[in-house]
Design an enzyme around this catalytic site. Sequence first.
Site, PDB file in Angstrom:
ATOM      1  CG  ASP A  21      42.402  30.338  45.914  1.00  0.00           C
ATOM      2  OD1 ASP A  21      42.713  31.132  45.018  1.00  0.00           O
ATOM      3  OD2 ASP A  21      41.893  30.691  46.986  1.00  0.00           O
ATOM      4  N   GLY A  23      42.696  24.984  41.679  1.00  0.00           N
ATOM      5  CA  GLY A  23      43.546  24.462  40.610  1.00  0.00           C
ATOM      6  C   GLY A  23      42.794  24.363  39.289  1.00  0.00           C
ATOM      7  N   GLY A  25      42.943  26.437  36.863  1.00  0.00           N
ATOM      8  CA  GLY A  25      43.869  26.781  35.781  1.00  0.00           C
ATOM      9  C   GLY A  25      44.524  25.544  35.194  1.00  0.00           C
ATOM     10  CG  ASN A  46      37.688  39.058  40.820  1.00  0.00           C
ATOM     11  OD1 ASN A  46      37.675  38.884  39.612  1.00  0.00           O
ATOM     12  ND2 ASN A  46      36.680  38.708  41.586  1.00  0.00           N
ATOM     13  CG  HIS A  49      42.656  30.976  36.592  1.00  0.00           C
ATOM     14  ND1 HIS A  49      41.693  30.810  35.634  1.00  0.00           N
ATOM     15  CD2 HIS A  49      41.989  31.117  37.762  1.00  0.00           C
ATOM     16  CE1 HIS A  49      40.501  30.846  36.209  1.00  0.00           C
ATOM     17  NE2 HIS A  49      40.662  31.045  37.500  1.00  0.00           N
ATOM     18  CE  LYS A 152      26.185  42.834  33.780  1.00  0.00           C
ATOM     19  NZ  LYS A 152      27.045  41.671  33.458  1.00  0.00           N
ATOM     20  CG  ASN A 234      35.575  34.554  41.280  1.00  0.00           C
ATOM     21  OD1 ASN A 234      35.031  35.036  40.316  1.00  0.00           O
ATOM     22  ND2 ASN A 234      36.614  35.117  41.854  1.00  0.00           N
ATOM     23  NE  ARG A 315      44.970  30.516  47.758  1.00  0.00           N
ATOM     24  CZ  ARG A 315      45.692  29.948  46.793  1.00  0.00           C
ATOM     25  NH1 ARG A 315      46.143  28.718  46.937  1.00  0.00           N
ATOM     26  NH2 ARG A 315      45.950  30.607  45.689  1.00  0.00           N
ATOM     27  N   GLY A 423      45.115  15.203  40.919  1.00  0.00           N
ATOM     28  CA  GLY A 423      46.340  15.990  40.761  1.00  0.00           C
ATOM     29  C   GLY A 423      47.321  15.695  41.879  1.00  0.00           C
TER      30      GLY A 423
END
EC number: 6.3.4.4
Length: 435
Positions: A21, A23, A25, A46, A49, A152, A234, A315, A423
């Site tokens: 989380d 940022g 994205g 899971n 973004h 897997k 993640n 969060r 940012g």
Amino acid sequence: MPHKSSTGNKVTVVLGAQWGDEGKGKVVDLLATESDLVCRCQGGNNAGHTVVVEGKEYDFHLLPSGIINPKSICVIGNGVVIHLPGLFEEAENNEKKGLKGWEKRLIVSDRAHLVFDFHQVVDGIQETQRQATEGKIIGTTKKGIGPTYASKASRTGLRVCDLLGDFKEFSTKFKNLVKQYQSMYSSLTVDTESQLKKLKEYGERLRPMVRDGVYYMYEALHGPPKKILVEGANAALLDIDFGTYPFVTSSNCTVGGACTGLGIPPLNIGEVYGVSKAYTTRVGIGAFPTEQLNVTGELLQTRGHEVGVTTGRKRRCGWLDLVILRYAHMINGFTAIALTKLDILDVLDEIKVGVAYKINGKRIPHFPADMELLHKVEVEYETFPGWKSDTSAARKWNNLPQKAQNYIRFVENHIGVPIKWVGVGKSRECMIQMF
């Protein structure tokens, strides 16, 4: 010595440096505007973004967030686990917001593993069982990611190539996998026939997008010059090997995941950008040394709108932890860092930064592997005076207050990695580029 041929194009990797989380994205979106190829290498839906473009908010979970750039091709690599209903639903939701032509621009590796609906059900059952036996959950997103990576690793999983191969063969393997899970979880019911019918339809919709990912990436790396971006999901502290185990995700979300999850040799890794908030957040449970269970934590939570994109959970918030960032840097070798959400700190009188962990008053030299130990550490802080002014309109380094500049320089010097972006808001324009 044999003649060394050119290594080909270099890829830029964007990775989370905390617990997710951060940022990413936004950073990916910034770089995707000039990328030819944007790739996901691990995780599944899971991840969450959020990208804001021209006032529209897009949510991506499985699709690389570069998909909104009509000029880039997006790749879902072999290291990603794909829930097909989720993929198509996500695409449709974003189509309503104006996403166009995504099917023509999406490439899916035939070696990627499939997440089935029953994996998601099992994910929920496992969490319930953990709650009952240990009194604590991992706090998964219940998207079936862990169970799929478990399939897997235990070599019973099914891949995209299986689905697109002989369907009779696939059906048999699918039924066996369901039986295997039902023998472990007696409450699990699966309507196998209807599942297979849907999977067949999804498979046909997917078919035009599927490629051999290894050859595809090789061509991209060794063809004409291309800008290739790898978008990590993640973050370092959620990595299955290096994170705060067992409160982690089930894949490698550090730089090695870019190589194994796409079939890229280390030689082709170029810039590695770490993304960190100007403070720290964590979703779900697990150790969090700099957490502030007080008005400061609440302030960060409300000002920062700290709610999970995938889960809607609040969060947990705390001060910036440089022990964690240095640890993430050791593993990833960041070439630069993006520091996001600086503006959230605008109202604080003083700002603290965790610089070391102590046990019994003595600094410890390593980030502890043992969670019991991490729960016990006390944090040594540096305290900075707050700048008490609005930074959200800043577009250049010089627009930032001196005290904010000092904070940023301290972080940079302490980690030993240049900060390339700062940012100060939600949209694209709010990323101040430093060099």
